[in-house]
Design a protein around this motif. Structure first.
Motif, mmCIF file in Angstrom:
data_model
loop_
_atom_site.group_PDB
_atom_site.id
_atom_site.type_symbol
_atom_site.label_atom_id
_atom_site.label_comp_id
_atom_site.label_asym_id
_atom_site.label_seq_id
_atom_site.Cartn_x
_atom_site.Cartn_y
_atom_site.Cartn_z
ATOM 1 N N LEU C 62 78.441 -8.656 38.748
ATOM 2 C CA LEU C 62 78.910 -7.878 39.893
ATOM 3 C C LEU C 62 78.436 -6.432 39.783
ATOM 4 C CD1 LEU C 62 80.582 -7.434 42.437
ATOM 5 C CD2 LEU C 62 82.599 -7.121 41.000
ATOM 6 N N VAL C 63 78.607 -5.866 38.590
ATOM 7 C CA VAL C 63 78.176 -4.480 38.374
ATOM 8 C C VAL C 63 76.673 -4.344 38.634
ATOM 9 C CG1 VAL C 63 77.843 -2.727 36.586
ATOM 10 C CG2 VAL C 63 80.042 -3.907 36.771
ATOM 11 N N ARG C 64 75.904 -5.293 38.094
ATOM 12 C CA ARG C 64 74.454 -5.237 38.302
ATOM 13 C C ARG C 64 74.082 -5.324 39.770
ATOM 14 N NH1 ARG C 64 72.181 -8.930 33.606
ATOM 15 N NH2 ARG C 64 72.580 -7.469 31.959
ATOM 16 N N TYR C 65 74.741 -6.243 40.459
ATOM 17 C CA TYR C 65 74.391 -6.469 41.853
ATOM 18 C C TYR C 65 74.767 -5.267 42.715
ATOM 19 C CZ TYR C 65 73.420 -9.181 46.063
ATOM 20 O OH TYR C 65 72.879 -9.638 47.241
ATOM 21 N N VAL C 66 75.929 -4.684 42.446
ATOM 22 C CA VAL C 66 76.342 -3.484 43.184
ATOM 23 C C VAL C 66 75.342 -2.360 42.915
ATOM 24 C CG1 VAL C 66 78.121 -1.703 43.381
ATOM 25 C CG2 VAL C 66 78.784 -4.100 43.327
ATOM 26 N N GLY C 71 73.267 1.302 44.635
ATOM 27 C CA GLY C 71 72.848 2.399 43.762
ATOM 28 C C GLY C 71 73.660 2.462 42.476
ATOM 29 N N LYS C 72 73.072 3.140 41.495
ATOM 30 C CA LYS C 72 73.635 3.171 40.138
ATOM 31 C C LYS C 72 75.007 3.841 40.058
ATOM 32 C CE LYS C 72 70.295 2.136 36.763
ATOM 33 N NZ LYS C 72 68.967 2.010 37.348
ATOM 34 N N GLU C 73 75.251 4.810 40.939
ATOM 35 C CA GLU C 73 76.532 5.520 40.908
ATOM 36 C C GLU C 73 77.702 4.569 41.131
ATOM 37 O OE1 GLU C 73 77.740 8.688 40.224
ATOM 38 O OE2 GLU C 73 75.774 8.571 39.247
ATOM 39 N N LYS C 74 77.465 3.605 42.016
ATOM 40 C CA LYS C 74 78.533 2.660 42.343
ATOM 41 C C LYS C 74 78.481 1.408 41.469
ATOM 42 C CE LYS C 74 78.989 4.499 46.933
ATOM 43 N NZ LYS C 74 78.580 4.470 48.343
ATOM 44 N N GLY C 75 77.322 1.135 40.905
ATOM 45 C CA GLY C 75 77.179 -0.020 40.036
ATOM 46 C C GLY C 75 77.660 0.285 38.630
ATOM 47 N N SER C 77 81.258 -0.117 35.996
ATOM 48 C CA SER C 77 82.550 -0.817 35.948
ATOM 49 C C SER C 77 83.717 0.133 36.220
ATOM 50 C CB SER C 77 82.734 -1.570 34.631
ATOM 51 O OG SER C 77 82.247 -0.842 33.559
ATOM 52 N N ILE C 78 83.582 1.400 35.807
ATOM 53 C CA ILE C 78 84.697 2.340 36.007
ATOM 54 C C ILE C 78 84.937 2.577 37.499
ATOM 55 C CG2 ILE C 78 83.215 4.396 35.746
ATOM 56 C CD1 ILE C 78 86.757 4.187 34.398
ATOM 57 N N TYR C 79 83.837 2.636 38.265
ATOM 58 C CA TYR C 79 83.966 2.835 39.719
ATOM 59 C C TYR C 79 84.690 1.649 40.351
ATOM 60 C CZ TYR C 79 82.510 3.423 44.608
ATOM 61 O OH TYR C 79 82.490 3.538 45.971
ATOM 62 N N LEU C 80 84.268 0.450 39.965
ATOM 63 C CA LEU C 80 84.886 -0.754 40.535
ATOM 64 C C LEU C 80 86.333 -0.901 40.062
ATOM 65 C CD1 LEU C 80 81.848 -3.183 40.136
ATOM 66 C CD2 LEU C 80 82.609 -2.022 42.213
ATOM 67 N N MET C 81 86.570 -0.480 38.830
ATOM 68 C CA MET C 81 87.916 -0.548 38.265
ATOM 69 C C MET C 81 88.881 0.333 39.055
ATOM 70 S SD MET C 81 89.161 -2.125 35.634
ATOM 71 C CE MET C 81 88.232 -2.181 34.105
ATOM 72 N N GLN C 82 88.392 1.494 39.491
ATOM 73 C CA GLN C 82 89.238 2.403 40.275
ATOM 74 C C GLN C 82 89.576 1.804 41.637
ATOM 75 O OE1 GLN C 82 86.659 5.766 40.053
ATOM 76 N NE2 GLN C 82 87.571 6.548 38.156
ATOM 77 N N SER C 87 91.404 -5.859 37.527
ATOM 78 C CA SER C 87 90.293 -6.747 37.158
ATOM 79 C C SER C 87 89.384 -6.879 38.375
ATOM 80 C CB SER C 87 90.863 -8.104 36.747
ATOM 81 O OG SER C 87 89.822 -9.020 36.561
ATOM 82 N N PRO C 88 88.412 -5.970 38.500
ATOM 83 C CA PRO C 88 87.634 -5.859 39.745
ATOM 84 C C PRO C 88 87.000 -7.168 40.223
ATOM 85 C CG PRO C 88 87.101 -4.056 38.268
ATOM 86 C CD PRO C 88 87.984 -4.994 37.497
ATOM 87 N N ALA C 89 86.435 -7.950 39.299
ATOM 88 C CA ALA C 89 85.748 -9.166 39.740
ATOM 89 C C ALA C 89 86.745 -10.127 40.394
ATOM 90 C CB ALA C 89 85.046 -9.839 38.572
ATOM 91 N N ARG C 90 87.904 -10.266 39.775
ATOM 92 C CA ARG C 90 88.899 -11.189 40.304
ATOM 93 C C ARG C 90 89.526 -10.650 41.600
ATOM 94 N NH1 ARG C 90 94.071 -11.427 40.425
ATOM 95 N NH2 ARG C 90 94.383 -9.686 38.994
ATOM 96 N N VAL C 91 89.920 -9.398 41.563
ATOM 97 C CA VAL C 91 90.635 -8.821 42.703
ATOM 98 C C VAL C 91 89.714 -8.686 43.925
ATOM 99 C CG1 VAL C 91 91.856 -6.770 43.519
ATOM 100 C CG2 VAL C 91 92.285 -7.638 41.211
#
Lengths: 127, 106, 105
Positions: C62-66, C71-75, C77-82, C87-91
């Motif tokens: 997910l992180v890679r694809y984002v 772009g890298k700023e959003k890809g 895990s901390i960004y997705l975690m916020q 649990s970003p992938a599940r949620v």
């Protein structure tokens, strides 16, 4: 206190051998899921398509009418899951009159390279 | 050393042939279950892998066959290619431990 | 007014075809998330991932694809975690109407 010895991931390279055509049974699908799981967990993972397994690489696939997940679509996610070492046995392609233009991913290797890949893998899972 | 195991009969499956094509000289091949039919000395035509097995054996590949599966199927050692060494389950385990990895052809 | 959504045992939509933006808001609310533009962007990237690969991605992919798509700023895990704790992938896949990711760590 001594640090525990941590094995490097490359010391534990897993090879998944795909030897069966897609859709006829669950093997191809399960193999692919195993490869995605290995990649997602950060294991160094190699994938080898050989024998009937090379049919999994033929595109385009439309499995909608047989109510199965599209194997080629799933396989194209392998690099995103960290599985970038994808190998294809040259003889298996030739036997089936397939060429590099028929397949969707991977690097074609000859028999000697297949032997080397098998010989250097720490664990082999065959599907 | 890689251990290759084959459990399909050479008479209705290309599995043994697929295996032999990539076996290397340091490797070991074990036939078990219906794979034991691939060791018959008197098979003919496309079902026979005699020459291929002999060639590999000459270059160092070891060939084994599981005794219990032969006995169960009424295959006497005299009917098999003499290249094959009969082994029991304990020998199978020893081979598996000795191998760097196992490729199972099925 | 919330509609009644058919969910599986993991709380994910039983049928992807039931998904709508309203359903997403409802699913988000069940995770105590109020959807902003930043959330929607990820939700649509996830839906595209599922469309393209027939898979619900666990965290790393997910992180890679984002990163590839936005772009890298959003890809990261901390960004997705916020955006999609804990649990970003599940949620996020739940809100996007996808099945629960297999191999979810």
């Amino acid at each position: 206190m001594d640090k525990p010895a941590i094995e490097k991931p490359e010391d534990r390279a897993i090879l998944l051998v795909f030897r069966h055509a897609p859709y006829g049974n669950a093997l191809a699908r399960e193999g692919l899921e195993a490869a995605l799981a290995c990649g997602a967990m950060g294991a160094t993972t190699n994938v080898l398509y050989i024998n009937e397994g090379v049919w999994q690489l033929v595109e385009p696939q439309d499995s909608h009418a047989i109510d199965c997940k599209n194997q080629a679509a799933m396989a194209s996610a392998l690099p995103l899951y960290g599985v970038e070492a994808i190998w294809i046995d040259e003889d298996s392609l030739k036997q089936r009159n397939l060429t590099s233009t028929d397949i969707n991913a991977g690097k074609i290797i000859d028999r000697t390279q297949v032997q080397a890949l098998l010989a250097t893998s720490q664990a082999i899972l065959s599907f | 050393m890689l251990l290759h195991t084959v459990n399909k009969s050479a008479f209705n499956s290309g599995t043994l042939g697929d295996c032999l094509r990539v076996v290397a000289e340091n490797d070991a091949v074990l036939l078990f279950e219906n794979g034991v039919y691939g060791a018959l000395d008197n098979s003919h035509g496309k079902f026979s892998h005699r020459e291929h097995i002999q060639k590999l054996s000459a270059s160092g590949t070891r060939f084994y066959i599981l005794q219990a599966d032969c006995e169960a199927r009424g295959l006497d050692a005299s009917a098999l290619l003499p290249i094959f060494t009969m082994i029991n389950d304990a020998d199978f385990v020893t081979l598996a431990v000795e191998a760097s990895a196992i490729q199972s052809w099925y | 007014m919330d509609t009644v959504l058919t969910l599986d045992s993991d709380g994910h939509l039983a049928h992807l075809s039931d998904w709508s933006e309203q359903a997403a808001e409802q699913l988000a609310a069940s995770e105590n998330i109020l959807l902003s533009d930043a959330h929607w962007e990820i939700i649509y990237v996830l839906k595209e991932f599922h469309q393209r690969f027939a898979l619900s991605p666990p965290m790393r992919p997910l992180v890679r694809y984002v990163a590839q798509q936005l772009g890298k700023e959003k890809g990261r895990s901390i960004y997705l975690m916020q955006l999609f704790p804990p649990s970003p992938a599940r949620v996020a896949s739940k809100i996007a109407g996808l099945p629960r990711p297999e191999n979810c760590l």
